[in-house]
Write a protein that holds these residues in place. Structure first.
Motif, PDB file in Angstrom:
ATOM      1  N   LEU A  97       0.835  -1.223   0.000  1.00  0.00           N
ATOM      2  CA  LEU A  97       0.000   0.000   0.000  1.00  0.00           C
ATOM      3  C   LEU A  97       0.862   1.263   0.000  1.00  0.00           C
ATOM      4  CD1 LEU A  97      -2.909  -0.989   2.420  1.00  0.00           C
ATOM      5  CD2 LEU A  97      -3.030  -0.670  -0.062  1.00  0.00           C
ATOM      6  N   ALA A  98       2.046   1.179   0.595  1.00  0.00           N
ATOM      7  CA  ALA A  98       2.945   2.339   0.603  1.00  0.00           C
ATOM      8  C   ALA A  98       3.662   2.488  -0.747  1.00  0.00           C
ATOM      9  CB  ALA A  98       3.959   2.206   1.733  1.00  0.00           C
ATOM     10  N   GLY A  99       3.489   1.506  -1.625  1.00  0.00           N
ATOM     11  CA  GLY A  99       4.094   1.594  -2.964  1.00  0.00           C
ATOM     12  C   GLY A  99       5.429   0.883  -3.081  1.00  0.00           C
ATOM     13  N   ALA A 100       5.876   0.234  -1.995  1.00  0.00           N
ATOM     14  CA  ALA A 100       7.181  -0.438  -2.010  1.00  0.00           C
ATOM     15  C   ALA A 100       7.009  -1.932  -2.295  1.00  0.00           C
ATOM     16  CB  ALA A 100       7.886  -0.222  -0.673  1.00  0.00           C
ATOM     17  N   VAL A 101       8.139  -2.623  -2.403  1.00  0.00           N
ATOM     18  CA  VAL A 101       8.127  -4.060  -2.714  1.00  0.00           C
ATOM     19  C   VAL A 101       8.528  -4.848  -1.462  1.00  0.00           C
ATOM     20  CG1 VAL A 101       9.312  -5.863  -4.051  1.00  0.00           C
ATOM     21  CG2 VAL A 101       8.615  -3.727  -5.158  1.00  0.00           C
ATOM     22  N   PRO A 102       7.679  -5.807  -1.033  1.00  0.00           N
ATOM     23  CA  PRO A 102       8.066  -6.621   0.124  1.00  0.00           C
ATOM     24  C   PRO A 102       9.098  -7.680  -0.265  1.00  0.00           C
ATOM     25  CG  PRO A 102       5.851  -7.217  -0.633  1.00  0.00           C
ATOM     26  CD  PRO A 102       6.347  -6.129  -1.552  1.00  0.00           C
ATOM     27  N   ARG A 103      10.132  -7.820   0.558  1.00  0.00           N
ATOM     28  CA  ARG A 103      11.128  -8.886   0.363  1.00  0.00           C
ATOM     29  C   ARG A 103      10.986  -9.828   1.547  1.00  0.00           C
ATOM     30  NH1 ARG A 103      11.382  -9.429  -4.216  1.00  0.00           N
ATOM     31  NH2 ARG A 103      12.379  -7.958  -5.589  1.00  0.00           N
ATOM     32  N   ILE A 316      -1.000 -19.928   6.241  1.00  0.00           N
ATOM     33  CA  ILE A 316      -0.301 -19.723   4.953  1.00  0.00           C
ATOM     34  C   ILE A 316       0.659 -18.543   5.114  1.00  0.00           C
ATOM     35  CG2 ILE A 316      -0.582 -19.279   2.466  1.00  0.00           C
ATOM     36  CD1 ILE A 316      -3.537 -20.133   2.782  1.00  0.00           C
ATOM     37  N   PRO A 317       1.964 -18.779   4.954  1.00  0.00           N
ATOM     38  CA  PRO A 317       2.883 -17.637   5.076  1.00  0.00           C
ATOM     39  C   PRO A 317       2.654 -16.653   3.921  1.00  0.00           C
ATOM     40  CG  PRO A 317       4.089 -19.692   4.580  1.00  0.00           C
ATOM     41  CD  PRO A 317       2.633 -20.052   4.681  1.00  0.00           C
ATOM     42  N   CYS A 318       2.991 -15.405   4.162  1.00  0.00           N
ATOM     43  CA  CYS A 318       2.651 -14.353   3.180  1.00  0.00           C
ATOM     44  C   CYS A 318       3.129 -14.662   1.767  1.00  0.00           C
ATOM     45  CB  CYS A 318       3.252 -13.022   3.620  1.00  0.00           C
ATOM     46  SG  CYS A 318       2.523 -12.383   5.126  1.00  0.00           S
ATOM     47  N   HIS A 319       4.352 -15.212   1.637  1.00  0.00           N
ATOM     48  CA  HIS A 319       4.890 -15.426   0.278  1.00  0.00           C
ATOM     49  C   HIS A 319       4.130 -16.520  -0.463  1.00  0.00           C
ATOM     50  CE1 HIS A 319       6.792 -18.621   2.526  1.00  0.00           C
ATOM     51  NE2 HIS A 319       7.367 -19.111   1.451  1.00  0.00           N
ATOM     52  N   ARG A 320       3.280 -17.283   0.245  1.00  0.00           N
ATOM     53  CA  ARG A 320       2.466 -18.317  -0.408  1.00  0.00           C
ATOM     54  C   ARG A 320       1.014 -17.868  -0.596  1.00  0.00           C
ATOM     55  NH1 ARG A 320       6.359 -20.732  -2.695  1.00  0.00           N
ATOM     56  NH2 ARG A 320       7.693 -22.041  -1.419  1.00  0.00           N
ATOM     57  N   GLN A 321       0.698 -16.657  -0.193  1.00  0.00           N
ATOM     58  CA  GLN A 321      -0.649 -16.127  -0.406  1.00  0.00           C
ATOM     59  C   GLN A 321      -0.764 -15.674  -1.870  1.00  0.00           C
ATOM     60  OE1 GLN A 321      -3.138 -16.099   1.667  1.00  0.00           O
ATOM     61  NE2 GLN A 321      -2.275 -16.162   3.743  1.00  0.00           N
ATOM     62  N   VAL A 322      -1.922 -15.911  -2.460  1.00  0.00           N
ATOM     63  CA  VAL A 322      -2.103 -15.559  -3.883  1.00  0.00           C
ATOM     64  C   VAL A 322      -1.733 -14.086  -4.118  1.00  0.00           C
ATOM     65  CG1 VAL A 322      -3.825 -15.312  -5.722  1.00  0.00           C
ATOM     66  CG2 VAL A 322      -3.849 -17.344  -4.243  1.00  0.00           C
ATOM     67  N   TYR A 324       0.345 -12.193  -2.758  1.00  0.00           N
ATOM     68  CA  TYR A 324       1.745 -11.787  -2.556  1.00  0.00           C
ATOM     69  C   TYR A 324       2.748 -12.723  -3.212  1.00  0.00           C
ATOM     70  CZ  TYR A 324      -0.522  -8.574   0.514  1.00  0.00           C
ATOM     71  OH  TYR A 324      -1.339  -7.588   0.980  1.00  0.00           O
ATOM     72  N   ALA A 325       2.233 -13.775  -3.873  1.00  0.00           N
ATOM     73  CA  ALA A 325       3.131 -14.790  -4.461  1.00  0.00           C
ATOM     74  C   ALA A 325       4.093 -14.155  -5.473  1.00  0.00           C
ATOM     75  CB  ALA A 325       2.309 -15.895  -5.105  1.00  0.00           C
ATOM     76  N   ARG A 326       3.661 -13.061  -6.110  1.00  0.00           N
ATOM     77  CA  ARG A 326       4.541 -12.444  -7.122  1.00  0.00           C
ATOM     78  C   ARG A 326       5.815 -11.867  -6.484  1.00  0.00           C
ATOM     79  NH1 ARG A 326       0.599  -7.332  -8.051  1.00  0.00           N
ATOM     80  NH2 ARG A 326      -0.834  -8.951  -7.477  1.00  0.00           N
ATOM     81  N   TYR A 327       5.787 -11.684  -5.164  1.00  0.00           N
ATOM     82  CA  TYR A 327       6.979 -11.145  -4.499  1.00  0.00           C
ATOM     83  C   TYR A 327       7.882 -12.253  -3.936  1.00  0.00           C
ATOM     84  CZ  TYR A 327       4.039  -6.986  -4.662  1.00  0.00           C
ATOM     85  OH  TYR A 327       3.238  -5.971  -5.081  1.00  0.00           O
ATOM     86  N   ALA A 328       7.419 -13.519  -4.061  1.00  0.00           N
ATOM     87  CA  ALA A 328       8.203 -14.628  -3.503  1.00  0.00           C
ATOM     88  C   ALA A 328       9.437 -14.848  -4.369  1.00  0.00           C
ATOM     89  CB  ALA A 328       7.358 -15.891  -3.456  1.00  0.00           C
ATOM     90  N   THR A 329      10.593 -14.929  -3.737  1.00  0.00           N
ATOM     91  CA  THR A 329      11.819 -15.110  -4.509  1.00  0.00           C
ATOM     92  C   THR A 329      12.423 -16.495  -4.283  1.00  0.00           C
ATOM     93  OG1 THR A 329      12.949 -13.998  -2.696  1.00  0.00           O
ATOM     94  CG2 THR A 329      12.498 -12.683  -4.666  1.00  0.00           C
ATOM     95  N   HIS A 330      12.167 -17.096  -3.139  1.00  0.00           N
ATOM     96  CA  HIS A 330      12.723 -18.423  -2.857  1.00  0.00           C
ATOM     97  C   HIS A 330      11.918 -19.088  -1.741  1.00  0.00           C
ATOM     98  CE1 HIS A 330      14.665 -15.404  -0.349  1.00  0.00           C
ATOM     99  NE2 HIS A 330      14.996 -16.327   0.519  1.00  0.00           N
ATOM    100  N   ASP A 331      12.180 -20.396  -1.530  1.00  0.00           N
ATOM    101  CA  ASP A 331      11.495 -21.113  -0.442  1.00  0.00           C
ATOM    102  C   ASP A 331      11.953 -20.565   0.903  1.00  0.00           C
ATOM    103  OD1 ASP A 331      10.297 -22.664  -2.321  1.00  0.00           O
ATOM    104  OD2 ASP A 331      11.665 -24.377  -2.077  1.00  0.00           O
ATOM    105  N   LEU A 332      11.059 -20.610   1.863  1.00  0.00           N
ATOM    106  CA  LEU A 332      11.385 -20.158   3.216  1.00  0.00           C
ATOM    107  C   LEU A 332      11.016 -21.307   4.154  1.00  0.00           C
ATOM    108  CD1 LEU A 332       9.950 -16.542   2.805  1.00  0.00           C
ATOM    109  CD2 LEU A 332      12.334 -17.262   2.614  1.00  0.00           C
ATOM    110  N   PRO A 333      11.923 -22.297   4.301  1.00  0.00           N
ATOM    111  CA  PRO A 333      11.554 -23.567   4.937  1.00  0.00           C
ATOM    112  C   PRO A 333      11.077 -23.446   6.387  1.00  0.00           C
ATOM    113  CG  PRO A 333      13.913 -23.516   4.375  1.00  0.00           C
ATOM    114  CD  PRO A 333      13.299 -22.310   3.762  1.00  0.00           C
ATOM    115  N   VAL A 334      11.652 -22.554   7.164  1.00  0.00           N
ATOM    116  CA  VAL A 334      11.218 -22.467   8.573  1.00  0.00           C
ATOM    117  C   VAL A 334       9.782 -21.945   8.636  1.00  0.00           C
ATOM    118  CG1 VAL A 334      11.678 -21.487  10.861  1.00  0.00           C
ATOM    119  CG2 VAL A 334      13.593 -22.121   9.371  1.00  0.00           C
ATOM    120  N   CYS A 335       9.501 -20.897   7.876  1.00  0.00           N
ATOM    121  CA  CYS A 335       8.135 -20.337   7.842  1.00  0.00           C
ATOM    122  C   CYS A 335       7.147 -21.379   7.321  1.00  0.00           C
ATOM    123  CB  CYS A 335       8.063 -19.115   6.934  1.00  0.00           C
ATOM    124  SG  CYS A 335       8.858 -17.662   7.615  1.00  0.00           S
TER     125      CYS A 335
END
Ligand code: PLP
Length: 375
Positions: A97-103, A316-322, A324-335
């Motif tokens: 919403l702030a216009g930035a990219v989540p990593r 569902i961790p954020c990077h696996r949510q529909v 936000y999936a476009r921001y997922a860069t790699h697997d996050l095994p602990v999450c």
């Protein structure tokens, strides 16, 4: 049917202060001071003092607190923000919403919190900020995160929506980064009787920018003069009154949560159900009683059958949510592993020893002998 042990029951905690809140609300009705007003000012001052900072700005909710903090810091399009993937989706939502990219990054397997190493691995020349999410009531290692942020010139934002009153080596949540963001959603350790939030900081100029952004970008002290594009995100006087009346009870409620967690530790002995770890430097305020169990779905079903409510934070961790999936860069095994095994047990300040005992009994029934740990 109401479960024998509800997940959350705020009625008993509210009962002794109901009259006081009704009186304050009656006074607001009489004076018609609904937006702004003495309760907002009073609560902001008391909340800043409680959080060991100089400024607090009341806002409409915790999500807005994060968006406004990012915008106030100048984080926006072209910037990246590092955050853990195991958080309520609002943390990621605020970045977008702030216009930035989540990593999104992974977390420590013991505490399930953001670590310095994870941040270091994600920093690029576009990174502008890090959001430390104090999940379940426990603060992240703010010494290590502050050090890496200082070294890399990044803003450090605390998402303290679940950590009202928590400390890291004696420093309160909200005071250890550049800016702290709180939600007063009713179920939080300090909850309004509706939505509410606050941003806290020691940076007076940042607080003023955020106050203006939250009030249509209004120039402070001027009525219809707008220097920036803002929004409407004000804490209202009704909520501020309830929060001001509830604040003196927060430490007692947090202490009661701590006692209940000791009871849970007793009940869970010998069971394959691990409470999320607490670092020795952290004093958690136990917003949630999160445990890691095998076969979470089955365990929750047995608990429900035994009259014990439970929750999952978060399935569902954020990077696996529909969204936000476009921001997922790699697997996050602990999450990802935690998302499959986390179960939140009933926890609220007035929970009794007997109720926690009942949860323990239900867990013993839910975890069959072969998955119980050999003692
Ligand atoms: C970690 C976290 N961040 C942000 C929020 C957003 O707060 P709100 O629901 O008040 O917008 C919440 C709570 O809902 C939360 O738990």
């Amino acid at each position: 049917m109401t479960p024998a042990v509800p997940f959350l029951d705020l009625s008993a905690a509210h009962e002794p202060i109901t009259e006081e809140i009704v009186l304050a609300w009656r006074q607001i009705l009489t004076t018609s001071s609904f937006i702004g007003g003495s309760y907002v000012e009073g609560f902001e001052q008391e909340w800043a003092a409680y959080c060991q900072v100089s400024s607090a700005v009341g806002v409409a909710n915790g999500t807005d607190a994060l968006v406004l903090a990012l915008r106030g810091l100048g984080v926006g399009p072209g910037d990246e923000v590092v955050l853990p993937a195991n958080t309520f989706v609002a943390t990621a939502e605020a970045v977008v919403l702030a216009g930035a990219v989540p990593r999104f990054v992974d977390v420590d397997p013991h505490t399930l919190l953001l670590t310095k190493t994870q941040v270091e691995g994600a920093v690029t020349d576009r990174t502008a900020a890090v959001i430390a999410v104090h999940l379940f009531g426990q603060m992240c290692d703010m010494d290590a995160l502050a050090e890496v942020c200082r070294r890399s010139g990044l803003a450090l934002i605390e998402d303290a929506a679940q950590a009202h009153g928590a400390t890291w080596r004696g420093r309160r949540a909200g005071s250890a980064g550049d800016v702290g963001c709180f939600s007063f959603y009713p179920g939080k350790n300090l909850g309004a009787l509706g939505d509410g939030g606050a941003v806290v900081t020691d940076d007076a100029a940042l607080a003023e920018r955020i106050r203006s952004l939250a009030d249509h970008g209004r120039r402070i002290g001027a009525k219809y003069v707008h220097d920036v594009v803002g929004t409407n995100s004000r804490l209202d006087n009704m909520q501020a009154a309830a929060l001001q009346i509830k604040l003196p009870h927060l430490d007692g409620w947090n202490a009661a949560r701590r006692t209940a967690m000791r009871w849970y530790a007793e009940e869970l002995q010998g069971l394959d159900a691990d409470l999320v770890g607490i670092a020795p430097q952290a004093e958690s305020v136990h917003h949630l009683a999160a445990v890691l169990v095998p076969q979470r779905v089955e365990v929750a079903a047995v608990l429900a059958g035994e009259g014990v409510a439970s929750g999952v934070h978060y399935p569902i961790p954020c990077h696996r949510q529909v969204a936000y999936a476009r921001y997922a860069t790699h697997d996050l095994p602990v999450c990802e592993d935690a998302a499959a095994r986390l179960l939140s047990l009933p926890l609220f300040p007035t929970i009794t020893r007997e109720q926690v005992g009942r949860v323990g009994e239900a867990l013993r029934a839910a975890l069959p002998a072969e998955v119980r740990r050999a003692s």
